[in-house]
Structure formats: C-alpha cells, structure tokens
Design an enzyme around this catalytic site. Structure first.
Site, PDB file in Angstrom:
ATOM      1  N   ASP A   9       0.853  -1.197   0.000  1.00  0.00           N
ATOM      2  CA  ASP A   9       0.000   0.000   0.000  1.00  0.00           C
ATOM      3  C   ASP A   9       0.885   1.242   0.000  1.00  0.00           C
ATOM      4  O   ASP A   9       1.778   1.373   0.838  1.00  0.00           O
ATOM      5  CB  ASP A   9      -0.904  -0.021   1.242  1.00  0.00           C
ATOM      6  CG  ASP A   9      -1.988   1.044   1.206  1.00  0.00           C
ATOM      7  OD1 ASP A   9      -3.135   0.737   1.572  1.00  0.00           O
ATOM      8  OD2 ASP A   9      -1.699   2.201   0.824  1.00  0.00           O
ATOM      9  N   ASP A 103      -3.908   2.401  -5.142  1.00  0.00           N
ATOM     10  CA  ASP A 103      -2.575   2.419  -4.500  1.00  0.00           C
ATOM     11  C   ASP A 103      -2.299   1.196  -3.648  1.00  0.00           C
ATOM     12  O   ASP A 103      -1.438   1.231  -2.779  1.00  0.00           O
ATOM     13  CB  ASP A 103      -2.426   3.685  -3.649  1.00  0.00           C
ATOM     14  CG  ASP A 103      -3.056   3.545  -2.275  1.00  0.00           C
ATOM     15  OD1 ASP A 103      -4.094   2.856  -2.161  1.00  0.00           O
ATOM     16  OD2 ASP A 103      -2.499   4.103  -1.319  1.00  0.00           O
ATOM     17  N   GLU A 104      -3.041   0.131  -3.906  1.00  0.00           N
ATOM     18  CA  GLU A 104      -2.962  -1.010  -2.999  1.00  0.00           C
ATOM     19  C   GLU A 104      -3.110  -2.293  -3.797  1.00  0.00           C
ATOM     20  O   GLU A 104      -3.882  -2.336  -4.758  1.00  0.00           O
ATOM     21  CB  GLU A 104      -4.142  -0.831  -2.043  1.00  0.00           C
ATOM     22  CG  GLU A 104      -4.260  -1.799  -0.950  1.00  0.00           C
ATOM     23  CD  GLU A 104      -5.538  -1.524  -0.108  1.00  0.00           C
ATOM     24  OE1 GLU A 104      -6.064  -0.386  -0.121  1.00  0.00           O
ATOM     25  OE2 GLU A 104      -5.999  -2.473   0.522  1.00  0.00           O
TER      26      GLU A 104
HETATM   27  P1  TTP Z   1      -5.472   4.969   1.408  1.00  0.00           P
HETATM   28  O1  TTP Z   1      -4.410   3.981   1.044  1.00  0.00           O
HETATM   29  O2  TTP Z   1      -6.525   4.525   2.363  1.00  0.00           O
HETATM   30  O3  TTP Z   1      -4.817   6.261   2.059  1.00  0.00           O
HETATM   31  P2  TTP Z   1      -3.445   6.980   1.740  1.00  0.00           P
HETATM   32  O4  TTP Z   1      -2.682   6.270   0.683  1.00  0.00           O
HETATM   33  O5  TTP Z   1      -3.694   8.427   1.509  1.00  0.00           O
HETATM   34  O6  TTP Z   1      -2.678   6.867   3.129  1.00  0.00           O
HETATM   35  P3  TTP Z   1      -2.045   5.573   3.817  1.00  0.00           P
HETATM   36  O7  TTP Z   1      -2.213   4.418   2.892  1.00  0.00           O
HETATM   37  O8  TTP Z   1      -0.610   5.937   4.043  1.00  0.00           O
HETATM   38  O9  TTP Z   1      -2.785   5.403   5.096  1.00  0.00           O
HETATM   39  O10 TTP Z   1      -6.186   5.482   0.117  1.00  0.00           O
HETATM   40  C1  TTP Z   1      -5.483   5.684  -1.097  1.00  0.00           C
HETATM   41  C2  TTP Z   1      -5.966   6.935  -1.789  1.00  0.00           C
HETATM   42  O11 TTP Z   1      -7.366   6.837  -2.005  1.00  0.00           O
HETATM   43  C3  TTP Z   1      -5.746   8.205  -0.974  1.00  0.00           C
HETATM   44  O12 TTP Z   1      -4.473   8.776  -1.180  1.00  0.00           O
HETATM   45  C4  TTP Z   1      -6.846   9.071  -1.466  1.00  0.00           C
HETATM   46  C5  TTP Z   1      -7.959   8.127  -1.868  1.00  0.00           C
HETATM   47  N1  TTP Z   1      -9.005   8.142  -0.816  1.00  0.00           N
HETATM   48  C6  TTP Z   1     -10.096   8.981  -0.982  1.00  0.00           C
HETATM   49  O13 TTP Z   1     -10.236   9.649  -2.010  1.00  0.00           O
HETATM   50  N2  TTP Z   1     -11.029   9.042   0.026  1.00  0.00           N
HETATM   51  C7  TTP Z   1     -10.910   8.328   1.189  1.00  0.00           C
HETATM   52  O14 TTP Z   1     -11.776   8.428   2.080  1.00  0.00           O
HETATM   53  C8  TTP Z   1      -9.772   7.457   1.338  1.00  0.00           C
HETATM   54  C9  TTP Z   1      -9.596   6.637   2.585  1.00  0.00           C
HETATM   55  C10 TTP Z   1      -8.851   7.411   0.309  1.00  0.00           C
HETATM   56 MG    MG Z   2      -2.321   4.169   0.750  1.00  0.00          MG
END
Ligand code: TTP
Ligand code: MG
Length: 389
Positions: A9, A103-104
């Site tokens: 991720d 992103d995962e």
């Molecule tokens: P995440 O992987 O949940 O969040 P992140 O990458 O910003 O942070 P981390 O993994 O380090 O905790 O989500 C990936 C992307 O998806 C995030 O950058 C933006 C988008 N997203 C939204 O648009 N709305 C949301 O509520 C969430 C959780 C994520």
């Molecule tokens: Mg992320």
C-alpha cells in the site's frame, strides 16, 4: 504449501504524488481534497495526520485542526497514471496480483524466494522509479498481510511468520479487522470484546447467531484464517462520478458544465477498461437532501463522452422542469456494461467518429495533462469555478 502473500500500500498516495512533483511540499502538512468548503479530505500527509486530520473529514474541520496545512485539489488523471506505473512494477514480481483501488494490491509470491527480500527490492524500485514510499505486510494469508501493512505504515515492512498469526492479532483492536466498522464494533463492545484476541476466543455459534454469515468471516479473520486467493477483481458493474457543489445551485450553465466534466471522466474510465455502456443514469441530490435518479437505456452500447453527456443533459432538463429546488450534488453513472468488440460494427458512423476522437483526446491528456484540451461545454467552468483545474 504455506503461501507467501504481500500486501502493498502506497503511503499517503495522493499527497505523495503531489510531493514527488513538488519536493518543497515534502515534510509539510499537506491535504488533498475536493472543493472547499464542502469537500472532504481524500489524503493527508502524516504531518497533517499528527494534528488529527483524517481521510473523509470535511476540509473545513481539517483546516481548523491544522491551520497551516497546504490544501491541494485532487488530480485523478495524474494519480491514475502513477497507479498504472505502480501496478506495472508489482507485475514484475508475480503474475498473481490483485489490485485494490489505485494504491494497494495483494501479491502472491509463493515459491519465489524470500518474501522479505522481494518486498525490500519492490520498495526500493517504487522509491527510485516513482519517488514514493510503500508499506508492505507479509503473511500466509491476505487478511493478516493487510493488517500487518496497516500497522507498519509509513514506509514499513512487517512480516508475520507462519504460525504466529493469532499471537500477532490478539492484542490489536477489533477495528483493525476488515469488515468491523462502527456498528459491528459497537455490538462487539456490548459483548465485552475489544481486542481481536477476545473475539477469537468467542464460540463460533455465538458469532453466527449475532452476525449471521459475516459472523463466520469474523471468526476466521480473528483467528488469522483467510483462504481467499490473490486474484484480479471481477470487473465493476457500473462506473460513476459525482460532485457536491460548494453552494446549492440552480444555475443551469454550471450544472451543464459539471455534467460535461463528469461525463468525460466516466467516458475516460469506460475507454480505459475497454468497455461500453447501455444504461446512463443521472443522479441529483437537492438542497433538502432528497435524492433522485433517472435512467436511459441506449439501443447500442457506447463509450463516447458526447453521448453520455447528451443523454445526461436530457435527463437533467426533464428533472429540472419538474422540480425547481436548488441542486446540492450531481452525478452520472453508466451501467449494463459490455466488452468492446462485439458492439463496434453496430455503432453508427457519427458515434464511431466521436469515440475515435475521444481516444485521441485521452491520449493527449495522458501525455500532457487533463486541462490541455477542453471541450466547449466545460468552458464556462473557467468563469464560474476559476480554480477547478
Ligand atoms: P489509502 O491507502 O486509504 O490512504 P493513503 O494512501 O492516503 O494513506 P495511507 O495508505 O498511508 O494510510 O487510500 C489511497 C488513496 O485513495 C488516498 O491517497 C486518497 C484516496 N481516498 C479517498 O479519495 N477518500 C478516502 O476516504 C480514502 C480513505 C482514500
Ligand atoms: Mg495508501
């Protein structure tokens, strides 16, 4: 054979992409989100999170908590481009890859050597090629790998050795388990269950009785058991884009321009997936929060922005003629999706031309940025919402 599953991720994805573009933003509280004042935080840098900012939080609240935060607008086309490169790097390590969002992803690297070595090479490639950091969780099943990466964030690498799953999970809060949201968490608390270890100790029939079929999943997850394979997700049944206006509006040119913009984004996604749609649905939420949807079925499936827009516009005009309430949110959805090939010959030549033009525009936008080419119907945006790009 014991499986080796990686959950990868990217850290603070949207924010990190912006920081990679503008290194002066690194190490600062940065927020990427929708339009203020009603937009919400999509991604927050870890510096902003330290002040309590979280994804999903209204931007206004985020700025109260962290007044010095730098706020940026989301740039989906760019994030999609980076995501594609990220998935391509992952694909170099295993043919068994399951992307989750942008992103995962899960990767099955069973039998490919040391999983930790693979993970660190993967992390350094992501760093050198994309200027991003990723966190990797390693375990013998997906659910434990995912929880491990969640714990190791940011820029982390955490392996849960086979046989150690239950001990690893036991002290963690139940909210760490996928599927345990507010409601389930509350019921569990009522049963005296706070940690995953306490949940794992409950008898299966009790969980089945309380939560039905999902009680079984809870039981398995809490015990570190997840037999699901790493596999590409089945294609989505629909594609939709929607937006909430900063202020409720009855301004037709604004509604029309927004619809144009959303139709282009839906069309772009259809073309990315090589699919066509037969059903187009307009969604409106009025100032009083009442929501309506209106649909239209096409004779021949299509993927042209113009067709999606025109159908949506017809539905919008009809809806506005019936109700004069200001609009809070507008959205467009395409469904009844089909693959590209069998439909092509059935398109009339005008639609075929429109679709060819869309492909050319997509290509230019991917290379030079979304705003290099703009259609007439979204031009009024520049006047009405000068900062939309
Ligand atoms: P995440 O992987 O949940 O969040 P992140 O990458 O910003 O942070 P981390 O993994 O380090 O905790 O989500 C990936 C992307 O998806 C995030 O950058 C933006 C988008 N997203 C939204 O648009 N709305 C949301 O509520 C969430 C959780 C994520
Ligand atoms: Mg992320």
């Amino acid at each position: 054979m014991i499986r080796q599953i990686l959950h990868v991720d990217l850290d603070a994805f949207f924010v990190s992409v912006e920081q990679a573009l503008r290194p002066s933003l690194k190490g600062k509280p940065v927020i990427v989100g929708g339009n203020p004042p009603r937009g919400v935080v999509a991604s927050a840098s870890y510096e902003a999170r330290a002040q309590g900012v979280r994804a999903g939080m209204p931007l206004s609240r985020a700025h109260r908590l962290c007044p010095q935060a730098i706020s940026l607008q989301v740039d989906f086309p760019r994030y999609r481009q980076v995501s594609e490169k990220f998935m391509n790097i992952l694909a170099d390590f295993s043919p068994y890859i399951e992307p989750v969002g942008l992103d995962e992803a899960y990767l099955d690297v069973t039998g490919s050597g040391s999983a930790t070595e693979i993970a660190s090479i993967l992390k350094s490639r992501i760093k050198s090629e994309l200027a991003l950091t990723a966190t990797v969780g390693i375990a013998c099943c997906k659910v434990v790998a995912k929880i491990a990466s969640g714990l190791a964030k940011p820029d982390g690498l955490l392996e849960v050795k086979p046989g150690k799953e239950r001990g690893f999970l036991a002290p963690l809060l139940v909210a760490r388990l996928p599927g345990v949201g507010k409601k389930t968490g509350q019921i569990l608390r009522g049963m005296g269950v706070v940690t995953i270890g306490q949940l794992a100790a409950l008898p299966l029939p009790l969980l089945r009785h309380t939560f039905g079929i999902s009680g079984e999943t809870l039981y398995r997850y809490a015990n570190g058991i997840d037999q699901s394979e790493v596999e590409p997700p089945s294609p989505a049944k629909s594609i939709s884009r929607e937006t909430t206006f900063a202020e409720d509006t009855l301004d037709f040119s604004l509604l029309e321009a927004m619809l144009g913009c959303l139709s282009e984004r839906v069309g772009d996604e259809l073309r990315c997936q090589n699919r066509r749609a037969r059903c187009i649905t307009l969604k409106l939420k009025y100032a009083d929060f009442k929501e309506i949807t209106r649909s239209h079925i096409l004779k021949v499936a299509c993927q042209a922005d113009q067709v999606i827009f025109e159908i949506g516009l017809g539905l919008l005009e009809k809806a506005l003629a019936k109700s004069h309430k200001p609009v809070r949110l507008i959205g467009i959805k395409v469904s009844n999706l089909v693959g590209e090939e069998p439909q092509l010959s059935m398109l009339d030549s005008a639609t075929e031309k429109l679709e060819k033009l869309d492909h050319v525009i997509d290509h230019i936008r991917r290379r030079y940025g979304y705003s290099l080419i703009q259609r007439g119907r979204t031009l009024s945006f520049n006047r009405l919402l000068p900062k939309w790009r």
